[in-house]
Design a protein around this motif. Sequence first.
Motif, PDB file in Angstrom:
ATOM      1  N   SER A  40       0.854  -1.194   0.000  1.00  0.00           N
ATOM      2  CA  SER A  40       0.000   0.000   0.000  1.00  0.00           C
ATOM      3  C   SER A  40       0.886   1.240   0.000  1.00  0.00           C
ATOM      4  O   SER A  40       1.821   1.335   0.802  1.00  0.00           O
ATOM      5  CB  SER A  40      -0.911   0.005   1.234  1.00  0.00           C
ATOM      6  N   VAL A  41       0.597   2.163  -0.895  1.00  0.00           N
ATOM      7  CA  VAL A  41       1.400   3.379  -1.005  1.00  0.00           C
ATOM      8  C   VAL A  41       0.489   4.579  -1.204  1.00  0.00           C
ATOM      9  O   VAL A  41      -0.682   4.449  -1.566  1.00  0.00           O
ATOM     10  CB  VAL A  41       2.402   3.304  -2.183  1.00  0.00           C
ATOM     11  N   VAL A  42       1.055   5.744  -0.963  1.00  0.00           N
ATOM     12  CA  VAL A  42       0.419   7.020  -1.298  1.00  0.00           C
ATOM     13  C   VAL A  42       1.342   7.714  -2.284  1.00  0.00           C
ATOM     14  O   VAL A  42       2.516   7.932  -1.984  1.00  0.00           O
ATOM     15  CB  VAL A  42       0.212   7.895  -0.046  1.00  0.00           C
ATOM     16  N   VAL A  43       0.828   8.022  -3.465  1.00  0.00           N
ATOM     17  CA  VAL A  43       1.651   8.656  -4.491  1.00  0.00           C
ATOM     18  C   VAL A  43       1.547  10.170  -4.361  1.00  0.00           C
ATOM     19  O   VAL A  43       0.450  10.736  -4.364  1.00  0.00           O
ATOM     20  CB  VAL A  43       1.223   8.212  -5.908  1.00  0.00           C
ATOM     21  N   ASP A  44       2.691  10.801  -4.236  1.00  0.00           N
ATOM     22  CA  ASP A  44       2.804  12.261  -4.136  1.00  0.00           C
ATOM     23  C   ASP A  44       2.986  12.787  -5.560  1.00  0.00           C
ATOM     24  O   ASP A  44       4.082  12.797  -6.095  1.00  0.00           O
ATOM     25  CB  ASP A  44       4.005  12.595  -3.251  1.00  0.00           C
TER      26      ASP A  44
END
Length: 221
Positions: A40-44
């Motif tokens: 799980s990631v959050v893309v900036d």
Amino acid sequence: MMIVRAKFRDPRDFLDSYQSQFQSGGLFVATRLNYGLGSSVVVDVRFPQLRNTVLIRGFVAWRRPGRQRSKVRGGIGVEFLASERLKRDFLLSVARGEVVDIVQRRHRRLPVKLKVEWRLKEARSRYSSLLEDIGEGGAFIRTTDFMPLGSPVILDISVPGSETTIPIEGRVSWTRHTLHDEGMGVEFRCRDQGGARRLKELVRRIEDLAYQAADRAATAG
């Protein structure tokens, strides 16, 4: 939470990296680091036409090694979560020139999953919930224990790696009653410079930990 940086030269660069084959869309993010499949990631997301960076949730669907001879860039394919469709559509609209991002947001929100205990300011009863985003301006609490709009509340936020909590005062600014997506929006109200500094440091620390977690996971992978 792990934050992955995705900086694009211009809207065309962003659109070329967009992955329409995913059900909810996604992005190719060029990187030499090895993020684990399914992470799980959050893309900036950043490109010049965006007044602020956009943070969008997803997971690593595939990885591609770089090939210098054929000039193929190595990186990861991130598939967006279905719940991020509004952010996805906004990014595509700005990149295509269909809308202009003219709003300079005072505070951006970090997608998080943090335990939080909260209560009405003058009450003893406490509630345990999940914090799903936070910024210097406010936060979203996942809960079905709704309070009237304008209610003053105290949030005791636990920072990863710390045994202490940080109390932040705010007020209920809106509620969401959609099934399985219920919650409250809280607007922070720091009454002095000390409180404002603590809040700013809290958000900065959470963001730093997210970038560090992403770098460690990628290096380990």
